[in-house]
Design an enzyme around this catalytic site. Structure first.
Site, short mmCIF file in Angstrom:
data_model
loop_
_atom_site.label_atom_id
_atom_site.label_comp_id
_atom_site.label_asym_id
_atom_site.label_seq_id
_atom_site.Cartn_x
_atom_site.Cartn_y
_atom_site.Cartn_z
N LYS A 80 0.82 -1.21 0.00
CA LYS A 80 0.00 0.00 0.00
C LYS A 80 0.86 1.26 0.00
O LYS A 80 1.86 1.34 0.72
CB LYS A 80 -0.91 0.02 1.24
CG LYS A 80 -1.99 -1.06 1.24
CD LYS A 80 -2.88 -0.92 2.47
CE LYS A 80 -3.86 -2.07 2.61
NZ LYS A 80 -4.91 -2.05 1.59
N GLY A 213 -14.03 -5.37 5.69
CA GLY A 213 -14.99 -5.96 6.62
C GLY A 213 -15.36 -7.41 6.35
O GLY A 213 -16.25 -7.96 6.99
N SER A 235 -8.05 -7.82 8.02
CA SER A 235 -7.90 -8.22 9.42
C SER A 235 -8.63 -9.53 9.71
O SER A 235 -8.36 -10.19 10.70
CB SER A 235 -8.45 -7.11 10.32
OG SER A 235 -8.10 -5.84 9.81
#
Length: 293
Positions: A80, A213, A235
């Site tokens: 990133k 998400g 995550s």
């Protein structure tokens, strides 16, 4: 070395279609991701959940870490860069990263300009919440898109919103005549040629993955059924109770997204999913999806 053409970069991104890309913070996690069937890994110092929890300024990861992860796996490695930080992107290209994510998960470096991605050999992936953002990023040279979602929350609602927005707007375009397309292009601040192409073909000219998400195999299958081309999991894997099993399960669910029996089977006994956050409990200034324009 000559800069790759946009078409070549789009072709490279097409090779990831139907796959899962996983965030990893160590070479060991990268190996787990590869063994689980990931098509690529995203090399990071901190996953979005930790960036969200720890606050502060989030920047490009240490090149040493990215290189260690590159040496650990044979699949492509992404990294990133901050929105607008073209020097971070130059560094990532110089160390041989396979794809660069100009990411709202990191703290934006420029509040007016995204990176001119045409100047790079490496393909870029960018986030989008709607068709206007999608086409503006493509005009800047993005070879791949993803929903922004709301990273680090374990809550899929924003990714679903963004995917549905893009695809419903594409369907709207298809019913417009030329005059309406001109007006629409002005409204969404996107080049008319791109708007016309999407209206004619009924799809984006680049792959569009879901991100933000995604925490369960069912989440991945949901987004695939909504029409995305693949899945980013941040995550959701290494913040869960059984990362190895969950990583494999999400890959299986992404491949067999239309088969509820397989999704049910791979969803069994995965242990605790990551702790989720309700979007409406996040202060507006901490919402990552709003970064970029």
């Amino acid at each position: 070395m000559e800069k790759s053409t946009w078409t070549t970069k789009v072709g490279l991104a097409q090779m990831l279609k139907g796959g899962v890309i996983m965030d990893v913070v160590t070479p060991e996690q990268a190996r787990i991701a590869e063994e689980a069937g990931a098509v690529a890994v995203m090399a990071l110092e901190r996953v979005p959940a930790d960036i969200r929890a720890q606050g502060g300024v989030a920047r490009m990861s240490d090149p040493e870490l990215i290189l260690a992860i590159k040496q650990a796996v044979t699949i492509p490695v992404m990294a990133k860069a901050r929105i607008g930080h073209f020097v971070e992107a130059q560094v990532l290209e110089a160390i041989g990263v396979d794809y660069i994510d100009e990411s709202e998960v990191l703290t934006p470096a420029d509040e007016e300009h995204h990176i001119n991605k045409h100047k790079f050999r490496v393909p870029f992936v960018c986030g989008c919440r709607n068709l206007g953002e999608a086409l503006r990023r493509i005009a800047e040279g993005a070879a791949m898109l993803r929903t922004k979602g709301e990273a680090g929350t374990g809550n899929v609602v924003e990714a679903v919103r963004h995917a549905r927005a893009v695809y419903s707007e594409i369907r709207r375009l298809q019913s417009m005549n030329e005059d309406e397309l001109f007006t629409y292009a002005k409204q969404i601040q996107a080049p008319y040629e791109l708007v016309k192409q999407v209206a004619t073909e009924g799809k984006l000219p680049v792959v569009n993955f879901a991100a933000g998400g995604i925490a369960t195999p069912a989440d991945a299958a949901l987004l695939m059924q909504l029409g995305v081309d693949g899945i980013f999991v941040g995550s959701g894997i290494f913040k869960s109770g059984n990362p190895i099993k969950r990583a494999r399960a999400i890959v299986e669910a992404t491949t067999h997204y239309n088969d509820p029996e397989i999704i049910a089977e791979v969803s069994k006994g995965l242990g605790e999913a990551m702790v989720g956050i309700n979007i409406d409990q996040i202060p507006a200034e901490q919402l990552m999806a709003r970064r970029g324009w």
